[in-house]
Design a protein around this motif. Structure first.
Motif, PDB file in Angstrom:
ATOM      1  N   ALA A 191     -66.733  58.943   5.542  1.00  0.00           N
ATOM      2  CA  ALA A 191     -65.720  59.002   6.625  1.00  0.00           C
ATOM      3  C   ALA A 191     -64.771  60.238   6.450  1.00  0.00           C
ATOM      4  O   ALA A 191     -64.310  60.802   7.312  1.00  0.00           O
ATOM      5  CB  ALA A 191     -64.949  57.864   7.003  1.00  0.00           C
ATOM      6  N   LYS A 192     -64.523  60.639   4.961  1.00  0.00           N
ATOM      7  CA  LYS A 192     -63.667  61.491   4.703  1.00  0.00           C
ATOM      8  C   LYS A 192     -63.794  62.925   5.468  1.00  0.00           C
ATOM      9  O   LYS A 192     -62.794  63.644   6.012  1.00  0.00           O
ATOM     10  CB  LYS A 192     -63.807  61.869   3.204  1.00  0.00           C
ATOM     11  CG  LYS A 192     -62.771  62.866   2.362  1.00  0.00           C
ATOM     12  CD  LYS A 192     -62.790  62.715   1.274  1.00  0.00           C
ATOM     13  CE  LYS A 192     -62.177  63.889   0.505  1.00  0.00           C
ATOM     14  NZ  LYS A 192     -60.545  63.897   0.787  1.00  0.00           N
ATOM     15  N   ALA A 193     -64.983  63.563   5.294  1.00  0.00           N
ATOM     16  CA  ALA A 193     -65.105  65.009   6.089  1.00  0.00           C
ATOM     17  C   ALA A 193     -64.771  64.728   7.390  1.00  0.00           C
ATOM     18  O   ALA A 193     -63.957  65.730   8.032  1.00  0.00           O
ATOM     19  CB  ALA A 193     -66.460  65.382   5.785  1.00  0.00           C
ATOM     20  N   GLY A 194     -65.311  63.780   8.040  1.00  0.00           N
ATOM     21  CA  GLY A 194     -65.132  63.699   9.514  1.00  0.00           C
ATOM     22  C   GLY A 194     -63.591  63.218   9.802  1.00  0.00           C
ATOM     23  O   GLY A 194     -63.280  64.109  11.018  1.00  0.00           O
ATOM     24  N   ILE A 195     -62.989  62.427   9.379  1.00  0.00           N
ATOM     25  CA  ILE A 195     -61.612  62.121   9.637  1.00  0.00           C
ATOM     26  C   ILE A 195     -60.626  63.355   9.388  1.00  0.00           C
ATOM     27  O   ILE A 195     -59.808  63.454   9.965  1.00  0.00           O
ATOM     28  CB  ILE A 195     -61.193  60.767   9.020  1.00  0.00           C
ATOM     29  CG1 ILE A 195     -60.117  60.256   9.902  1.00  0.00           C
ATOM     30  CG2 ILE A 195     -60.770  61.009   7.616  1.00  0.00           C
ATOM     31  CD1 ILE A 195     -60.638  59.776  11.040  1.00  0.00           C
ATOM     32  N   GLU A 196     -60.816  63.971   8.096  1.00  0.00           N
ATOM     33  CA  GLU A 196     -60.061  65.137   7.723  1.00  0.00           C
ATOM     34  C   GLU A 196     -60.117  66.248   8.690  1.00  0.00           C
ATOM     35  O   GLU A 196     -59.131  66.912   8.928  1.00  0.00           O
ATOM     36  CB  GLU A 196     -60.284  65.449   6.301  1.00  0.00           C
ATOM     37  CG  GLU A 196     -59.482  64.148   5.437  1.00  0.00           C
ATOM     38  CD  GLU A 196     -59.588  64.266   4.138  1.00  0.00           C
ATOM     39  OE1 GLU A 196     -60.250  65.416   3.617  1.00  0.00           O
ATOM     40  OE2 GLU A 196     -59.170  63.634   3.182  1.00  0.00           O
ATOM     41  N   THR A 197     -61.425  66.512   8.999  1.00  0.00           N
ATOM     42  CA  THR A 197     -61.627  67.679  10.187  1.00  0.00           C
ATOM     43  C   THR A 197     -61.086  67.425  11.237  1.00  0.00           C
ATOM     44  O   THR A 197     -60.594  68.262  12.031  1.00  0.00           O
ATOM     45  CB  THR A 197     -62.983  68.214  10.089  1.00  0.00           C
ATOM     46  OG1 THR A 197     -63.854  67.197  10.564  1.00  0.00           O
ATOM     47  CG2 THR A 197     -63.431  68.869   8.746  1.00  0.00           C
ATOM     48  N   LEU A 198     -61.119  66.253  11.596  1.00  0.00           N
ATOM     49  CA  LEU A 198     -60.631  65.580  13.192  1.00  0.00           C
ATOM     50  C   LEU A 198     -59.263  65.963  13.103  1.00  0.00           C
ATOM     51  O   LEU A 198     -58.525  66.670  13.741  1.00  0.00           O
ATOM     52  CB  LEU A 198     -60.836  64.091  13.452  1.00  0.00           C
ATOM     53  CG  LEU A 198     -59.967  63.645  14.611  1.00  0.00           C
ATOM     54  CD1 LEU A 198     -60.393  64.400  15.857  1.00  0.00           C
ATOM     55  CD2 LEU A 198     -60.371  62.300  14.659  1.00  0.00           C
ATOM     56  N   PHE A 199     -58.550  65.596  11.916  1.00  0.00           N
ATOM     57  CA  PHE A 199     -56.942  65.696  11.967  1.00  0.00           C
ATOM     58  C   PHE A 199     -56.509  66.865  11.375  1.00  0.00           C
ATOM     59  O   PHE A 199     -55.343  67.476  11.736  1.00  0.00           O
ATOM     60  CB  PHE A 199     -56.410  64.510  11.310  1.00  0.00           C
ATOM     61  CG  PHE A 199     -56.131  63.210  12.165  1.00  0.00           C
ATOM     62  CD1 PHE A 199     -55.131  62.965  12.818  1.00  0.00           C
ATOM     63  CD2 PHE A 199     -57.491  62.402  12.059  1.00  0.00           C
ATOM     64  CE1 PHE A 199     -55.096  61.875  13.808  1.00  0.00           C
ATOM     65  CE2 PHE A 199     -57.493  61.228  12.866  1.00  0.00           C
ATOM     66  CZ  PHE A 199     -56.128  61.082  13.865  1.00  0.00           C
ATOM     67  N   ASN A 200     -57.250  67.844  10.751  1.00  0.00           N
ATOM     68  CA  ASN A 200     -56.587  68.837  10.012  1.00  0.00           C
ATOM     69  C   ASN A 200     -57.124  70.248  10.610  1.00  0.00           C
ATOM     70  O   ASN A 200     -56.654  71.069  10.201  1.00  0.00           O
ATOM     71  CB  ASN A 200     -56.973  68.740   8.486  1.00  0.00           C
ATOM     72  CG  ASN A 200     -56.496  67.745   7.759  1.00  0.00           C
ATOM     73  OD1 ASN A 200     -55.318  67.252   8.580  1.00  0.00           O
ATOM     74  ND2 ASN A 200     -56.910  67.173   6.796  1.00  0.00           N
ATOM     75  N   ASN A 201     -58.350  70.156  11.337  1.00  0.00           N
ATOM     76  CA  ASN A 201     -59.040  71.344  11.935  1.00  0.00           C
ATOM     77  C   ASN A 201     -59.060  71.307  13.412  1.00  0.00           C
ATOM     78  O   ASN A 201     -58.859  72.144  14.018  1.00  0.00           O
ATOM     79  CB  ASN A 201     -60.361  71.484  11.366  1.00  0.00           C
ATOM     80  CG  ASN A 201     -60.279  71.726   9.930  1.00  0.00           C
ATOM     81  OD1 ASN A 201     -60.519  70.821   9.114  1.00  0.00           O
ATOM     82  ND2 ASN A 201     -60.333  72.997   9.341  1.00  0.00           N
ATOM     83  N   PHE A 202     -59.594  70.089  14.075  1.00  0.00           N
ATOM     84  CA  PHE A 202     -59.832  70.215  15.385  1.00  0.00           C
ATOM     85  C   PHE A 202     -58.539  69.892  16.139  1.00  0.00           C
ATOM     86  O   PHE A 202     -58.406  70.421  17.324  1.00  0.00           O
ATOM     87  CB  PHE A 202     -60.851  69.065  15.762  1.00  0.00           C
ATOM     88  CG  PHE A 202     -62.270  69.690  15.406  1.00  0.00           C
ATOM     89  CD1 PHE A 202     -62.905  70.404  15.971  1.00  0.00           C
ATOM     90  CD2 PHE A 202     -62.896  68.973  14.206  1.00  0.00           C
ATOM     91  CE1 PHE A 202     -64.338  70.914  15.655  1.00  0.00           C
ATOM     92  CE2 PHE A 202     -64.285  69.451  13.775  1.00  0.00           C
ATOM     93  CZ  PHE A 202     -64.837  70.359  14.522  1.00  0.00           C
ATOM     94  N   LEU A 203     -57.814  68.973  15.963  1.00  0.00           N
ATOM     95  CA  LEU A 203     -56.653  68.626  16.586  1.00  0.00           C
ATOM     96  C   LEU A 203     -55.295  69.219  16.357  1.00  0.00           C
ATOM     97  O   LEU A 203     -54.568  69.399  17.533  1.00  0.00           O
ATOM     98  CB  LEU A 203     -56.392  66.939  16.045  1.00  0.00           C
ATOM     99  CG  LEU A 203     -55.234  66.160  16.885  1.00  0.00           C
ATOM    100  CD1 LEU A 203     -55.405  66.220  18.433  1.00  0.00           C
ATOM    101  CD2 LEU A 203     -55.033  64.941  16.415  1.00  0.00           C
TER     102      LEU A 203
END
Lengths: 380, 261
Positions: free
Chosen positions: A268-280
């Motif tokens: 889940a690491k890449a998904g959750i970190e990109t959600l909160f650090n790149n997309f949001l």
């Protein structure tokens, strides 16, 4: 508990490194970053995932509206809902939600939802939101009048669904000499209305009022904020003179299940970190333009919502798991975390986001399957 | 000399004002950043004029009446204020949002307006020449983009953070700025076509390096307002009365002297 399989439809092919040169993936990220051919493949994958949720036994599939951003590719979520009606038979379809203040004519929203409700023979749940601050930048609508426009548009839409037309609507922002909806909604008196929110006292007061009792869904929040806002709803309902049912409480959460805690964290690491650090991430100036909330609510949000706003670029999966913003782990771990929130709040609507950030299809689908087979039955 | 802070009530709407000096009356209308501190520019003006600097309804600690929703409303409020508080025509000076407000007043009624001084006024739009997007700027960008000489910005950025009461004032100011300026962004589509109605002496002052409202707008004001005097101030940003105080005060005083002569 009832279960919604919710999707944001992020644009996963985004060049994350190049995009990080911009203020945000919202409003100002040039649309040259979007490749329509890759975007078409994304729609295929995501529609397959949402349609699959019916086979897995979810109660609801949920789609979502956002504008001018790589964070989500559904500026017109009703188009996606319409496609899903054709791919499914019995599952409810929730549009969480439409941003009422940023449209020019709310009758269009009333009409489209009525069409979807008839097309689906009553499978539609509608969400009403104000849109996030960035969408006031991208539409030009004045955030200082956001609340007024929301309430007026809501009143107009509900009346259009329930009153016999033609009638005249005389608002300050919206005026219609003839309101006479063809078609009318399939459900009586109208499709259920849910209120997703980042949480504000004004929204909770309004949604919980006895004449509405709209389910309130708290989105993307730490465990402390989820508990605080859901209990604020309960207390506000009590102050209104009734006891809120668990079905009036919803929690929207990114969630990932694998056979072990270690594997879940790794996958889940890449998904959750990109959600909160790149997309949001977006600066406060985009997220909460002045006037979008009351000043007291703004100050409270800036204190509670430390995971949002401009400082959010470096959150780790461990932080997001520790504060409960994301629920990630083995079936046992995930079950315990959900039960803990349920015990503290009585929440009965779980809105799971099982694909997030750059998470690839294979992991998203396995996550859906494991959640549906190993976690969901134990919470029913 | 220090300015006295008073409460001014006009038809039930109370606002804070600073007043100082004696002589012919001057009304200063502030910009979207909010009610300014007592500036050297005000000190100089008040040595020869009776200067009043109100805080607009909706800003800071002034009333925020629901009847004032846009700049034309604000202009009507100030016409009420002129009628209520003055018995003779007033020299009106407006900066940015305040300049826009002054122009909206003057296209409606000039019977209580002796002259107009518009410092980098908002209010009109040249297609293809947008104002800077102050609403998307960070607080630091917003301060830096206000000045050409960055030492002014540095001084503001080094100031201690506001206390809670001042934070409330600042947030209220930002809400008011959004209400008046978000959409259409810093202009009124109906203003430009009526600017010919401004039949009082008018002086337009602009910083040549303005990053908020480009100085290209000065020429359009000159075309639309008959006989307007344009003062373009070199090496200067959006607040010429602050950044080039001596020069700009001199130009404004000599304009007012000519009007009165």
């Amino acid at each position: 508990m009832k279960f919604t399989c919710f999707h944001l439809m992020p644009y996963r092919p985004l060049d994350l490194k190049a995009a990080s040169d911009y203020r945000s993936a919202w409003v100002v990220l040039p649309n040259s970053f979007y490749d329509p051919k890759k975007g078409a493949a994304e729609y295929d994958s995501y529609l397959d995932q949402l349609a699959y949720a019916e086979k897995l036994g979810f109660d609801v599939i949920g789609v979502n509206e956002h504008h001018q951003t790589a964070y989500g590719m559904m500026p017109a979520p009703n188009l996606i809902a319409s496609a899903l009606i054709q791919r499914t038979k019995t599952i409810k379809i929730a549009i969480l939600g439409r941003a009422l203040p940023i449209v020019g004519n709310p009758i269009n929203i009333a009409e489209e939802f009525a069409m979807l409700d008839v097309l689906s023979k009553g499978r539609i749940i509608v969400g009403f939101v104000r849109g996030i601050g960035a969408e006031y930048h991208s539409t030009g609508v004045n955030p200082a009048f956001s609340h007024e426009r929301f309430h007026e548009a809501h009143d107009l839409i509900v009346k259009a669904w329930t009153a016999t037309g033609p009638f005249e609507f005389e608002g300050n922002h919206f005026r219609n000499r003839y309101v006479n909806l063809w078609p009318r909604p399939y459900q009586t008196p109208h499709p259920p209305i849910w209120i997703p929110s980042m949480g504000s006292r004004e929204t909770i007061e309004w949604a919980s009022a006895p004449e509405r009792k709209y389910p309130f869904l708290v989105t993307f929040s730490s465990e402390a904020a989820v508990v605080r806002y859901l209990n604020m709803y309960r207390e506000t309902a009590q102050a209104h003179g009734y006891t809120a049912s668990g079905s009036q409480l919803g929690w929207a959460v990114p969630l990932y299940v694998a056979d072990t805690d270690e594997r879940a964290r790794e996958e889940a690491k890449a998904g959750i970190e990109t959600l909160f650090n790149n997309f949001l991430p977006m600066p406060w100036e985009m997220l909460l333009p002045p006037g979008y909330t009351s000043i007291s609510s703004l100050k409270a949000t800036m204190k509670i919502r430390t995971s949002l706003g401009s400082r959010a670029r470096n959150q780790t999966i461990d932080e997001l798991m520790a504060n409960g913003t994301a629920v990630i782990g083995s079936p046992k771990t995930v079950l315990e975390k959900i039960e803990r929130i349920r015990d503290q709040t009585g929440v009965e609507n779980l809105i799971t986001m099982l694909q997030f950030g750059v998470m690839p299809d294979a992991l998203a689908v396995r996550n859906m399957e494991l959640f549906a087979s190993e976690v969901m039955p134990k919470l029913r | 000399m220090t300015a006295e802070i008073e409460t001014l009530n006009t038809r039930g709407i109370s606002v804070r004002t600073r007043c100082a000096g004696s002589g012919p009356p001057v009304l200063f209308l502030h910009g979207a950043g909010g009610w300014p501190a007592w500036l050297p520019f005000f000190e100089r003006l008040s040595q020869r004029f009776a200067l009043t600097v109100p805080e607009h309804p909706g800003f800071g600690a002034s009333d925020d009446p629901p009847c004032i929703r846009d700049v034309p409303d604000l202009a009507m409020y100030y016409l009420d204020l002129l009628d209520g508080a003055y018995s003779s025509p007033v020299h009106v000076i407006g900066h940015s949002l305040g300049g826009w407000t002054a122009a909206e007043m003057a296209i409606r009624n000039t019977h209580r307006i002796a002259s107009l001084t518009l410092i980098a006024p908002a209010g009109i739009r040249i297609k293809g020449v947008p104002p800077g997007d102050n609403f998307i700027w960070s607080p630091e960008e917003a301060i830096r983009n206000r000045y050409y000489d960055q030492s002014f910005a540095d001084a503001l950025l080094q100031a201690p953070p506001p206390d809670d009461a001042q934070l409330d004032i600042d947030l209220q100011n930002r809400v008011a700025a959004v209400k008046f300026g978000w959409e259409p962004r810093w202009f009124d589509p109906a203003l430009e076509k009526w600017l010919h109605r401004i039949a009082v002496p008018t002086h337009v002052v602009w910083g040549a390096e303005d990053k908020i409202l480009p100085s290209a707008y000065a020429a359009l004001w000159g075309e639309r307002v008959a006989g307007a005097q344009i003062s373009m101030v070199a090496v200067c940003g959006h607040s010429p009365h602050i950044e080039q105080c001596d020069l700009v005060t001199g130009k404004i005083l000599s304009f007012l002297d000519r009007v009165r002569a």
